[in-house]
Scaffold this active site. Sequence first.
Site, short mmCIF file in Angstrom:
data_model
loop_
_atom_site.label_atom_id
_atom_site.label_comp_id
_atom_site.label_asym_id
_atom_site.label_seq_id
_atom_site.Cartn_x
_atom_site.Cartn_y
_atom_site.Cartn_z
N SER A 236 1.96 79.02 79.42
CA SER A 236 1.34 80.21 80.11
C SER A 236 1.60 81.04 80.81
O SER A 236 1.61 82.01 81.86
CB SER A 236 1.33 78.65 81.62
N SER B 136 5.47 76.93 77.02
CA SER B 136 4.63 78.71 77.73
C SER B 136 5.61 79.50 77.16
O SER B 136 4.93 80.58 77.85
CB SER B 136 4.25 78.04 79.46
N LYS C 115 7.24 86.56 85.19
CA LYS C 115 6.52 86.19 85.81
C LYS C 115 6.24 85.24 86.85
O LYS C 115 7.45 85.14 87.76
CB LYS C 115 6.42 84.21 84.05
N1 GLN Z 1 0.83 74.52 77.76
C1 GLN Z 1 1.32 73.52 78.48
C2 GLN Z 1 0.56 72.73 79.45
O1 GLN Z 1 -0.35 73.15 79.58
C3 GLN Z 1 2.73 73.75 78.39
C4 GLN Z 1 3.09 74.83 79.79
C5 GLN Z 1 4.28 75.69 79.75
O2 GLN Z 1 5.25 75.20 79.13
N2 GLN Z 1 4.81 76.05 81.62
O3 GLN Z 1 1.03 71.68 80.27
#
Ligand code: GLN
Length: 459
Positions: A148, A172, A73
């Site tokens: 994400s 994420s 990532k």
């Molecule tokens: N989707 C969640 C957010 O937007 C989690 C993001 C993440 O775990 N980096 O904050």
Amino acid sequence: MDFKNLTIAEIKKILEKTDLEDFYHHYFEFLKEEDKKIKGFLFFTEKLVFETIKELKNRDRNLPLWGVPIAIKDNILVKGERCTAGSKILENYIAPYDATVIEKLKMAGAVIVGKTNLDEFAMGSSTENSAFFPTVNPFDPQKVPGGSSGGSAALVGAGLVPIALGSDTGGSIRQPAGFCGIYGLKPTYSAVSRYGLIAMASSLDQIGPLAKNLDDLILVFRIIRGQDEKDSTSQNYLEKNKKIKIVGVPEEVFALGLDEEVKNVFESFLEKIEEKFEIKKISLPSLPYALPTYYLIMTAEVSSNLARYDGIRYGFSFKTDNLLEKYLNSRELGFGPEVKRRILLGTFVLSHGYYEAYYLKALKVRQFIFQDFQKAFQEVDLILMPTSPTPAFKLGEKITDPLSMYLADIFTVPINLAYLPALAFNIGFSQNLPIGAQIVGNLFEEEILFQFLKEFNYQ
Ligand code: GLN
């Protein structure tokens, strides 16, 4: 050579008879062609690959990941490569050092093939907040891969790489793993070093693996975990063991807007595992408060972590002689709308007069959430929950409505708030889209999560 859906063991077998350079030459042709459909990679690290394999020829072939490709990532630093965090503000930023997880993977013989797409600074649930382009779901190009870590999940789900790293602040790794039909592990807070991870919300962030094959995920987790003197929040990893008898299912899950399709698949999965484990309905009364608590704590930490992108120290810098103009324009042009929204919310949450009402209160509720889980673990060995209330949604469907996007995280954020480990996996399909669930353990119980899936013979 067919490169699709290879496991680590299969790749190692091929490499016994194939020259590394030959393998990677053909593998890159395959990756580049296949990724056109998925758009999971932000960029390939081809130069690094050919340098690495030259070195690998002189290293022990029995290294656990000798010659094995892995995708990373793009918020995890790989020395000498760009690290964009999916943001314009870091578009041309070159990582000056390796993250500890990268160092460990390189030591184990892994070959880093590219950096994967993500929502800007890991903020989002669909990868549409990437400043560059969206990634698509390998099961349906009209649908999001989740986020994400959407690039990592989609590439593993499409069978292009056996393993990828992601980061999980509020879901994420697990939510995109669920959307792409693969395994994704969010380790216990402090189990894996975060040195070299671009920080989003430091009290929640964890790095973890995504894989199609459970043994591959376990192997990589065991390589990257453990204490690191460069991350003072990391801890020595103490493996725990116990017999799994009772699996708890929080009743609140069904009241929190669980989609009918997900509910059906989840319930038939419960029937299946009932043959092996006792299923017990439990209550986590603080669960409905997890999402608002997360959006207070996370935004507060985001606003402070992202203060460092001032147009001077890292990446994009607006050209002007006026310092204030430089700060303002670098941030105005460098950050996308979701990142700005969260910086503003977080600044508000921490501001004088609101700090006690919002931030401090959220910290207290976080403690309740932690305690609710601890109480539950006195009654049950593990807890099972869906990863998200819906299957993968359409590209564009939620992007203009932040609140509906935030609801995608309703089942994943409580786990980060409670510092717990959770393993996401596929429990079935609905209309050709994968449905995920997560098995949650107490602190440092990752090995028990693996055991759960193995006992169930769920490969
Ligand atoms: N989707 C969640 C957010 O937007 C989690 C993001 C993440 O775990 N980096 O904050």
